[in-house]
Structure formats: C-alpha cells, structure tokens
Design an enzyme around this catalytic site. Structure first.
Site, short mmCIF file in Angstrom:
data_model
loop_
_atom_site.label_atom_id
_atom_site.label_comp_id
_atom_site.label_asym_id
_atom_site.label_seq_id
_atom_site.Cartn_x
_atom_site.Cartn_y
_atom_site.Cartn_z
N HIS A 268 0.83 -1.21 0.00
CA HIS A 268 0.00 0.00 0.00
C HIS A 268 0.86 1.25 0.00
O HIS A 268 0.98 1.94 -1.01
CB HIS A 268 -0.92 -0.03 1.22
CG HIS A 268 -1.96 1.05 1.25
ND1 HIS A 268 -2.19 1.92 0.21
CD2 HIS A 268 -2.85 1.40 2.23
CE1 HIS A 268 -3.17 2.74 0.53
NE2 HIS A 268 -3.58 2.46 1.75
N HIS A 309 -1.52 0.07 -11.83
CA HIS A 309 -2.27 0.35 -10.61
C HIS A 309 -3.51 -0.53 -10.60
O HIS A 309 -4.10 -0.80 -11.65
CB HIS A 309 -2.68 1.83 -10.57
CG HIS A 309 -3.12 2.31 -9.22
ND1 HIS A 309 -4.40 2.08 -8.75
CD2 HIS A 309 -2.46 2.98 -8.24
CE1 HIS A 309 -4.51 2.61 -7.54
NE2 HIS A 309 -3.36 3.15 -7.21
N ASP A 366 3.72 6.92 -7.61
CA ASP A 366 4.88 6.48 -6.84
C ASP A 366 6.15 6.50 -7.68
O ASP A 366 7.26 6.56 -7.14
CB ASP A 366 4.66 5.07 -6.29
CG ASP A 366 3.45 5.00 -5.38
OD1 ASP A 366 3.42 5.76 -4.40
OD2 ASP A 366 2.55 4.20 -5.65
#
Length: 430
Positions: A268, A309, A366
């Site tokens: 996560h 994702h 990210d």
C-alpha cells in the site's frame, strides 16, 4: 429508492426461487446491486479483496480507472494540483465544497492554532528505541493522542469531529518531524505558523537550533503538492480500515492509527520506496534493456515498480503532476540525478512498448514521488510517513462522513472451509 431490479435465480433452502435485488446508480461508476437481502435467504456473496463490492456510499472522491480520472468532490486532481493547495483541498474533502476566501483564512488559522503537541507526548516518544521505524512511532503517538484530548471524543457531536479533524491535520507533520529528529538525536523543532503547511514541515524536519533552515518557496510548494496528491484515493485499504474501525465507535485517534498501520504495508504505502530500490538495482541506463527483458519474463522474480495500478487502467493522473513537480525540484536544487534519467527512459519504453500498453502498465504517482522526496532530503524510511501526513484529511473526512449518516458496525462474513462438526477427543485417546 430505485426502479431497477436485478433478478437472481438460486436454490433457497432446498427450493428454486427468484430473488429481486434493488439496483442503485451513483453520479458516476458502475450500477450497484444491493445484496443485503440475501442473508434472509441464507445466501452470501463471495468477493475476496472486495474487488466487486461497494462497502459504503460516499460523496468525497471518485476514480474512473479506465479514463485515468481522479475527482475530489467533482474537481479533477489536475486542476486542484495546479490552482489549489493542500489545506484548501483538506477543507474541500471535509466539507464537500471549496471554501470562500474568508472560510479558507479561518480554516488555515484554525489548523495553525493546533500545530503544537502536548509536551508529555515527547516523554512517550522517549519510550521508543531511536532506531524504531518512524511509522511505528507515528502509529503509537497518534493512538496516544486520545489520552490527551478528552474535549473532542464525542463521535456523535459534529463540532467534536470538526475539532478532531483540525487537530489531526495540524499535528501530524509535527509528530512525524519529532519522530525523525528523535532518531537523529536532535531536539524537536517548534512549528512555525508563519510558514505554509509544506514549508513548516520542511522547517521542522531540517532546521536546528544552531542552524535555522531557510525554506525555499519552490521546495515548500513541491512538499505541499506531494501532500495534496495523496490527500484521498477513495476506498483503499487504509481508508477502508479507518471506516471499519470507526464503525465500532472507536475514538478517532485510534481509527487514524489503524489507518497508519494499514498504510505501512509495502503493498500500500511503500511503493515509492520500492521504486528507488528498483532504480538502485538497475543502476545505469545501459542496463535498462536487460531489466525490461527480465520484467517481461514470467519466470523471473524481477518486477518494474511504479508501473500499473489496481484501479487505474490508464495513466495515473497524479503521475503527470508528480513528474512536473519532480523536474521543478531537481532544477531548483541543480541536481542531475542519474535515477531520474533511468526513470524517464523506463517511462519512454513503457509508453511505446506493446507489452506494457496491452497490460495497462503506465507509470503511477509512486514512480516519481520517491525521486522527488529523495531530492528534498527526506530519507527513505520517512516516505510512508509523508504519505500518512497527506492522507490524513482523506481518512478523517471518510470517518466524519460515515458518522454523519446512518451506519452499522462492519462485520464481513466468510466462506467457511474448515472441518465439519466433530466431538472432542480426550487427550489420553489421541
């Protein structure tokens, strides 16, 4: 109410039956079949990971993964990142509307009034080893806050929930910076309420009593944007954890601590740190093709981190904003980061290679946030802590929304696959 029905043919208690289930339509997204009546017929749905289950109604955030769209109360994340700031978005998530100029000033003033933490929290901090992971420290300190702020623990009171929201948004950067300074053996820095939210965090992280830290406007803006891009992301694991904990009537500080614990999981909140580790492993642009080939090999354990994702089947809209922010930070600091060169080359390949296109493996937020945080001087073990600071208004907004409406304690069911009923065998007969 709804005029649409879904009909399910099933064997109910030994007899064939047709069950009628209401179908609801939201502002966007798939229609939702209300399956609550199934339990009366002795049936349950089975959905590991809740990939096809709407656990609640919410007016806060909507993600269209196919279009690569993220909306906060209807506003696209790109517009908010360009024209707004973190505290204004925090207000939006909490109240559902953008504030007027006066409302924004009042909100910022209210947050800055709560940036200090109780001195005894520093004593609790001393109970941790100095090499403790900062997420463990943050989780413990946030949970401990419930023993300090008894004046706002009535979860049925909207004013109490509002005060708790302000306290959590205001104090999270202070606690995070305290955890970092404690690990270094340095004194914690007092918040500076004349700075922006992001600027104040950088001050508390890097200033010392003997060498004040001059906050660059560019870096403060970048820090603020990182918080903003992580402010909320619908019903993810940590947000769902906060809602589930809140459904039991737990105090808000415990609920947010539960969210922090869920975020700590590497699947996560640890993705941006994993991206840097991947770029370290690749090491040089000349080795990219080798690692791309390894990523395509199902038998090879190597995976490209920061691509794809679970929700987005298109480009993560936050990634474009983060890429621009990353470039601005590196330009401000004059950093020629070899990792960024590797990252850009990987992105170029992913956007034209049919292997990645067919699998919707586009760069996500990210992919660039880790490089940006590294350039800002944030150590890797603090990356997830920064994520937690940014996600706090989302967590508290979902908690507040749930308590503002009718709700039930969360109680998922299961598909039991253990032994059938059997009688106990005395120890002497086993």
């Amino acid at each position: 109410m709804t005029d649409k029905l879904a009909r399910l043919n099933a064997n109910v208690k030994g007899q064939e039956a047709e069950l009628e289930l209401p179908v609801y339509k939201g502002t966007y997204g798939p229609d939702v079949i209300d399956v609550r009546a199934l339990t009366k017929s002795g049936l349950l749905t089975y959905d590991p990971g809740f990939v096809s289950t709407a656990s609640c109604q919410s007016r806060i955030t909507f993600i269209d993964g196919d279009k690569g769209q993220l909306l906060h109360c209807g506003y696209p994340i790109e517009q908010l990142a360009e024209q707004s700031d973190f505290l204004e978005v925090s207000y939006l998530l909490l109240h559902g509307e953008l504030p007027s100029a006066r409302e924004k000033d009042n909100f910022i003033h209210a947050v800055t009034r709560h940036t200090l933490v109780h001195e005894q929290l520093a004593e609790i901090l001393k109970g941790f080893y100095r090499d403790a992971h900062p997420m463990a420290v943050l989780c413990g300190l946030v949970s401990a806050m419930s023993s300090f702020y008894h004046d706002s623990l009535d979860i049925s009171s909207a004013p109490h929930r509002e005060k708790t929201a302000l306290r959590l948004i205001a104090k999270m950067p202070t606690l995070a910076a305290m955890a970092y300074k404690y690990a270094l053996g340095q004194p914690a820095m007092t918040p500076r309420n004349d700075l922006s939210y992001g600027g104040n965090f950088l001050h508390m992280m890097f200033a010392t009593p003997c060498e004040p830290y001059k906050v660059s406007p560019t870096l403060a803006k970048a820090m603020d944007k990182i918080f903003l891009l992580h402010a909320d992301h619908e019903q993810n694991a940590s947000t769902s954890t906060v809602r589930m904990a809140g459904s039991s009537g737990a105090n808000p500080f415990s609920c947010i601590a539960a969210g922090i614990a869920a975020l700590w999981g590497p699947a996560h909140g640890g993705a941006n740190e994993a991206v840097l580790k991947m770029l370290d492993e690749i090491g040089d642009e000349s080795r990219i093709d080798h690692y791309i080939a390894r990523a395509k090999d199902k038998k090879d354990p190597f995976r490209l981190m920061g691509f794809g994702h679970r929700v987005y089947k298109n480009f993560d809209p936050r990634a474009r904003v983060m890429m621009q922010t990353c470039n601005e930070v590196l330009a401000e600091l004059g950093i020629d980061d070899p990792q960024l060169k590797i990252a850009k080359k990987l992105e170029e390949i992913a956007l034209r290679d049919s292997y990645f296109i067919e699998r919707n493996l586009y760069p996500n937020v990210d992919f660039y946030s880790g490089i940006t945080l590294k350039a800002l001087g944030i150590p890797r073990e603090m990356f997830t802590v920064v994520f937690a600071i940014g996600r706090t208004p989302g967590w508290i907004s979902h908690w507040h929304e749930m308590l503002s409406e009718d709700y039930r304690i969360s109680r998922p069911r299961q598909l039991y696959t253990g032994p059938a009923r059997r009688d106990f065998v005395p120890l002497t007969e086993r």
